[in-house]
Scaffold this motif. Structure first.
Motif, PDB file in Angstrom:
ATOM      1  N   ARG A  22       0.831  -1.200   0.000  1.00 21.76           N
ATOM      2  CA  ARG A  22       0.000   0.000   0.000  1.00 21.76           C
ATOM      3  C   ARG A  22       0.863   1.246   0.000  1.00 21.76           C
ATOM      4  NH1 ARG A  22      -4.402  -1.786   4.655  1.00 21.76           N
ATOM      5  NH2 ARG A  22      -5.563  -3.247   3.348  1.00 21.76           N
TER       6      ARG A  22
ATOM      7  N   MET B 198      -0.734  10.929   8.215  1.00 28.80           N
ATOM      8  CA  MET B 198      -2.049  11.584   8.203  1.00 28.80           C
ATOM      9  C   MET B 198      -1.903  13.057   8.586  1.00 28.80           C
ATOM     10  SD  MET B 198      -3.664  10.068  11.674  1.00 28.80           S
ATOM     11  CE  MET B 198      -3.371  10.858  13.236  1.00 28.80           C
ATOM     12  N   GLU B 199      -2.904  13.834   8.231  1.00 28.68           N
ATOM     13  CA  GLU B 199      -2.975  15.259   8.570  1.00 28.68           C
ATOM     14  C   GLU B 199      -1.757  16.028   8.073  1.00 28.68           C
ATOM     15  OE1 GLU B 199      -3.518  15.067  12.780  1.00 28.68           O
ATOM     16  OE2 GLU B 199      -5.638  14.598  12.632  1.00 28.68           O
TER      17      GLU B 199
ATOM     18  N   PRO C 231      -6.924   9.114  10.040  1.00 31.54           N
ATOM     19  CA  PRO C 231      -6.216   7.876   9.698  1.00 31.54           C
ATOM     20  C   PRO C 231      -7.195   6.904   9.055  1.00 31.54           C
ATOM     21  CG  PRO C 231      -6.717   7.929  12.035  1.00 31.54           C
ATOM     22  CD  PRO C 231      -7.129   9.260  11.485  1.00 31.54           C
TER      23      PRO C 231
ATOM     24  N   VAL D 255      -7.726   3.636   5.704  1.00 41.50           N
ATOM     25  CA  VAL D 255      -7.309   3.010   4.451  1.00 41.50           C
ATOM     26  C   VAL D 255      -8.292   3.457   3.379  1.00 41.50           C
ATOM     27  CG1 VAL D 255      -6.886   0.821   3.302  1.00 41.50           C
ATOM     28  CG2 VAL D 255      -6.449   1.043   5.737  1.00 41.50           C
TER      29      VAL D 255
ATOM     30  N   GLU E  76      -2.777   4.281   2.667  1.00 42.09           N
ATOM     31  CA  GLU E  76      -2.924   4.044   4.103  1.00 42.09           C
ATOM     32  C   GLU E  76      -2.389   5.282   4.824  1.00 42.09           C
ATOM     33  OE1 GLU E  76      -2.250  -0.217   5.333  1.00 42.09           O
ATOM     34  OE2 GLU E  76      -0.835   0.772   6.683  1.00 42.09           O
TER      35      GLU E  76
ATOM     36  N   PRO F  58      -0.261   7.809  11.635  1.00 44.41           N
ATOM     37  CA  PRO F  58       0.518   8.889  12.266  1.00 44.41           C
ATOM     38  C   PRO F  58       1.957   8.897  11.769  1.00 44.41           C
ATOM     39  CG  PRO F  58      -0.811   7.743  13.882  1.00 44.41           C
ATOM     40  CD  PRO F  58      -0.945   6.974  12.609  1.00 44.41           C
TER      41      PRO F  58
ATOM     42  N   HIS G 253       4.525   6.246  12.852  1.00 47.30           N
ATOM     43  CA  HIS G 253       4.359   4.914  12.247  1.00 47.30           C
ATOM     44  C   HIS G 253       4.745   4.925  10.780  1.00 47.30           C
ATOM     45  CE1 HIS G 253       2.503   3.306  15.849  1.00 47.30           C
ATOM     46  NE2 HIS G 253       1.815   4.426  15.930  1.00 47.30           N
TER      47      HIS G 253
ATOM     48  N   TYR H 249     -15.952  15.917  13.234  1.00 49.63           N
ATOM     49  CA  TYR H 249     -14.590  16.365  13.497  1.00 49.63           C
ATOM     50  C   TYR H 249     -14.458  17.178  14.781  1.00 49.63           C
ATOM     51  CZ  TYR H 249     -12.811  14.590   9.096  1.00 49.63           C
ATOM     52  OH  TYR H 249     -12.410  13.756   8.081  1.00 49.63           O
TER      53      TYR H 249
ATOM     54  N   TYR I  82     -13.387  14.613  17.279  1.00 50.26           N
ATOM     55  CA  TYR I  82     -12.622  13.508  16.698  1.00 50.26           C
ATOM     56  C   TYR I  82     -11.247  13.393  17.328  1.00 50.26           C
ATOM     57  CZ  TYR I  82     -10.789  10.401  13.085  1.00 50.26           C
ATOM     58  OH  TYR I  82     -10.253   9.339  12.407  1.00 50.26           O
TER      59      TYR I  82
ATOM     60  N   ALA J 106      -7.981  11.604  16.636  1.00 42.66           N
ATOM     61  CA  ALA J 106      -7.347  10.822  15.567  1.00 42.66           C
ATOM     62  C   ALA J 106      -6.542   9.651  16.125  1.00 42.66           C
ATOM     63  CB  ALA J 106      -6.468  11.723  14.711  1.00 42.66           C
ATOM     64  N   MET J 107      -5.829   9.880  17.219  1.00 45.28           N
ATOM     65  CA  MET J 107      -4.983   8.808  17.760  1.00 45.28           C
ATOM     66  C   MET J 107      -5.834   7.681  18.330  1.00 45.28           C
ATOM     67  SD  MET J 107      -2.025   9.346  16.918  1.00 45.28           S
ATOM     68  CE  MET J 107      -1.401   7.848  17.675  1.00 45.28           C
TER      69      MET J 107
ATOM     70  N   PHE K 225      -7.119   5.826  15.402  1.00 46.04           N
ATOM     71  CA  PHE K 225      -6.025   5.081  14.790  1.00 46.04           C
ATOM     72  C   PHE K 225      -5.739   3.807  15.575  1.00 46.04           C
ATOM     73  CE2 PHE K 225      -2.184   3.870  12.859  1.00 46.04           C
ATOM     74  CZ  PHE K 225      -1.258   3.608  13.856  1.00 46.04           C
TER      75      PHE K 225
ATOM     76  N   MET L  84      -8.370   1.225  14.995  1.00 46.65           N
ATOM     77  CA  MET L  84      -8.212   0.603  13.670  1.00 46.65           C
ATOM     78  C   MET L  84      -7.016  -0.329  13.655  1.00 46.65           C
ATOM     79  SD  MET L  84      -9.081   3.425  10.784  1.00 46.65           S
ATOM     80  CE  MET L  84      -9.229   5.021  11.498  1.00 46.65           C
ATOM     81  N   ARG L  85      -5.957   0.094  14.360  1.00 48.86           N
ATOM     82  CA  ARG L  85      -4.745  -0.722  14.403  1.00 48.86           C
ATOM     83  C   ARG L  85      -5.029  -2.061  15.065  1.00 48.86           C
ATOM     84  NH1 ARG L  85       0.769   0.837  17.768  1.00 48.86           N
ATOM     85  NH2 ARG L  85       1.912  -1.059  17.240  1.00 48.86           N
TER      86      ARG L  85
ATOM     87  N   PHE M 131      -4.570  -2.034   9.210  1.00 48.11           N
ATOM     88  CA  PHE M 131      -3.381  -1.497   8.554  1.00 48.11           C
ATOM     89  C   PHE M 131      -2.374  -2.588   8.234  1.00 48.11           C
ATOM     90  CE2 PHE M 131      -4.735   2.708   8.900  1.00 48.11           C
ATOM     91  CZ  PHE M 131      -5.176   2.990  10.188  1.00 48.11           C
TER      92      PHE M 131
ATOM     93  N   VAL N 244       1.272  -1.034  10.074  1.00 51.62           N
ATOM     94  CA  VAL N 244       1.322  -1.085  11.541  1.00 51.62           C
ATOM     95  C   VAL N 244       0.510  -2.282  11.995  1.00 51.62           C
ATOM     96  CG1 VAL N 244       0.773   0.156  13.646  1.00 51.62           C
ATOM     97  CG2 VAL N 244       1.360   1.431  11.596  1.00 51.62           C
TER      98      VAL N 244
END
Lengths: 230, 76
Positions: free
Chosen positions: A141, A146-147, A189, A191, A212, A215, A218, B50, B53, B55-56, B59, B62-63, B68, B71
């Motif tokens: 991928r 991100m951001e 974050p 996919v 993908e 952060p 990573h 948002y 939100y 993000a961490m 993340f 999701m991790r 992913f 990761v």
């Protein structure tokens, strides 16, 4: 990604895509306005019991049906141009990735610091794991932080291709011998999936794109690992 | 006994005077309905999403779900 029986756009994952979503809602509202008006008038005219055979002209209605469309077009053009210029702003990217189209896979090069490059082939349907998406998954991928503003330089090695990721609001043609630039920011974050968007031969439908967004820390770990494996 | 003379002129104009205001009003209502049932709720939904939100946090969720490839879940 897309889901079955979906009618609208995928959820936006970048600020530009959010703007495009809202603009589409605005334009569609105007489409419904005009369609309702025209449909009502058609029905009213078709169901009329009498006909006027003696209309020669009418300056008033000519003025109305010239000025009103001009006003409507202006109401569409102004937000459209706003987004066009928004997309064209100087964005000072944190990272540049080159996406090269081949028959029939994408290759990505991260050459800002080291020379990282890899190919990204679609995973064949028979090799998918449970939970993976048919015709959308790739073996490698394109990972981005991100951001962060990311610049993507798109080109092609053989025929025309097009690098597109709907959730990020990005589509850029890959033309052999030409470098096209686009940029995006992944607001969150995740996919994000896309598919080649310019007919390029037998397997045009089988060279997807997977981005993908993770952060920065990573992303850096991933790029170090990829360099070691190379 | 003579009948009253029927209206013989201005029939189209009369029809237009009746139907055109309805047509314009109806189309404006449809546009307003779309704006307030689709456009504004969508803008609000994105703003609300948002606003809170993290993000961490997302993340990490999701991790751990194994989404992913760059990761892996923290257990692996």
């Amino acid at each position: 990604m897309a889901h079955p029986s979906q009618l609208g756009f995928q959820d936006a994952a970048s600020p530009v895509m959010e703007e495009l979503l809202h603009f589409h809602d605005h334009a569609l509202m105007i489409v419904f306005l005009i369609s309702t008006l025209v449909l009502y008038i058609i029905v009213a005219m078709v169901t009329a019991k009498v006909t006027n055979k003696y209309i020669i002209d009418s300056q008033e209605i000519e003025i109305v049906w010239t000025v009103l469309p001009a006003v409507i077009l202006t109401l569409i053009a102004l937000p459209s141009l706003r987004i066009l210029y928004l997309m064209d702003e100087i964005n000072d990217p944190h990272l540049t990735v080159k996406a090269m189209g081949h028959q029939w896979y994408w290759s990505y090069e991260y050459t800002d610091y080291e020379n990282l490059g890899f190919d990204s082939y679609m995973i064949p349907t028979q090799d998918l794991s449970p939970g993976q998406f048919r015709l959308l998954e790739t073996d490698h991928r394109m990972v981005v932080p991100m951001e962060s503003p990311i610049r993507v330089l798109v080109s092609a090695e053989d025929v025309l291709h097009s690098w597109a990721v709907p959730a990020l609001g990005v589509k850029m043609d890959g033309v052999p011998g030409r470098l096209n630039q686009t940029a995006f920011i992944a607001s969150r974050p995740g996919v994000f999936y896309g598919q080649c968007s310019e007919i390029c031969g037998a397997n045009h439908s089988f060279m997807p794109i997977v981005v993908e967004a993770v952060p920065l820390e990573h992303f850096e770990n991933w790029s170090s690992l990829m360099l070691e494996d190379a | 006994m003579s009948l009253p003379k029927p209206v013989m002129r201005g029939l189209l104009a009369k029809r237009l005077r009746f139907h055109l205001p309805i047509a314009f009003t109806l189309s404006l209502i449809v546009a307003a309905a779309f704006k307030f049932t689709v456009t504004e709720p969508r803008k609000q939904a994105y703003a609300d999403f948002y606003k809170q939100y993290d993000a961490m946090k997302e993340f990490n969720a999701m991790r751990e779900a194994g989404i992913f490839e760059s990761v892996r879940p923290s257990g692996e």
